[in-house]
Scaffold this motif. Structure first.
Motif, PDB file in Angstrom:
ATOM      1  N   GLY A 103      21.471  49.391  14.803  1.00  0.00           N
ATOM      2  CA  GLY A 103      22.871  48.982  14.912  1.00  0.00           C
ATOM      3  C   GLY A 103      23.032  47.612  15.540  1.00  0.00           C
TER       4      GLY A 103
ATOM      5  N   ASP B  36      28.169  48.339  10.561  1.00  0.00           N
ATOM      6  CA  ASP B  36      28.189  49.803  10.638  1.00  0.00           C
ATOM      7  C   ASP B  36      28.846  50.464   9.438  1.00  0.00           C
TER       8      ASP B  36
ATOM      9  N   PRO C  70      22.844  49.841   9.550  1.00  0.00           N
ATOM     10  CA  PRO C  70      23.557  51.001   8.993  1.00  0.00           C
ATOM     11  C   PRO C  70      24.262  50.733   7.665  1.00  0.00           C
TER      12      PRO C  70
END
Length: 237
Positions: A8, A165, A190
């Motif tokens: 992340g 994300d 992600p």
């Protein structure tokens, strides 16, 4: 096959900071290694005999620096890169990278759309894992052109304008932007959940101890290669 664990944005930023402190790497080294990985991914996708003309779009941050380094390696690999770097900074490192390209007679352009028309591939090195917020000029038009282009694009670490994300934005110029290929630096982010093209991981310099600390996987690099091809979502091939 199980997918590589993703990294992340907060963990990626912390990892970079640690690499440059206790890891004893300089920003120049990290950029050089990243840019070499990008150039190797481009070669794996299409060698210069097949697609010599590469347009490299660089943003003002570290992602853009990776693009500048990649272009130097591409030149030596036999490609004919052209640079689009509209937000040049006074940072001494970037100045040196630009000068290196100028000494190789690599051309710079202010006309992204015009240069794209004569290109075989485009490298998107505009925004990386640290991007957030609004896309500012002159990049909305560039990202719109990337989304609409029939020329294949290799994105560096993230398709520009994507959220690290949550993937592509809900609206704006990058809403329908899906590059043909992606090279994730160090580890997939992600956003690969929303990606569907060819996918490489590059960054063969992180220790297993550091990978364990930040909970990501070091892919199985082979021989002298700086990249590993994985599945679209990071699956081990």
């Amino acid at each position: 096959m199980a997918a590589l664990r993703t990294l992340g944005p907060r963990a990626a930023a912390a990892l970079d900071e640690e690499l440059m402190s206790t890891g004893a790497f300089s920003i120049d080294q990290l950029m050089e290694l990243a840019g070499l990985s990008v150039a190797q991914a481009m070669y794996a996708l299409s060698p210069p005999q097949k697609s010599p003309a590469i347009l490299v779009a660089c943003g003002p941050g570290n992602n853009g620096g990776d693009g500048l380094v990649a272009a130097r390696h591409l030149h030596h690999f036999g490609y004919k890169p052209t640079m689009y770097f509209p937000k040049q900074t006074k940072n001494e490192l970037y100045g040196r990278l630009v000068k290196q390209l100028q000494q190789l007679k690599v051309p710079f352009t202010d006309d992204f759309v015009g240069a794209a028309k004569g290109s075989d591939w485009i490298i998107d090195a505009i925004f990386g894992f640290s991007f957030s917020g609004e896309v500012r000029e002159p990049f909305p038009g560039v990202i719109k052109a990337l989304a609409e282009s029939k020329i294949p694009v290799l994105a560096v670490d993230a398709p520009s304008s994507w959220n690290i994300d949550s993937g592509p934005p809900q609206d704006g110029p990058g809403q329908h932007y899906i590059p043909a290929a992606l090279i994730s630096l160090t580890a997939p982010k992600p956003l690969v959940k929303w990606f569907g093209g060819r996918h490489f991981v590059g960054g063969r310099f992180v220790s297993q101890e550091m990978a364990d600390k930040y909970e990501f996987d070091v892919p199985p690099y082979k021989g002298s290669e700086q990249i590993v091809e994985v599945g679209s979502h990071g699956e081990k091939l």
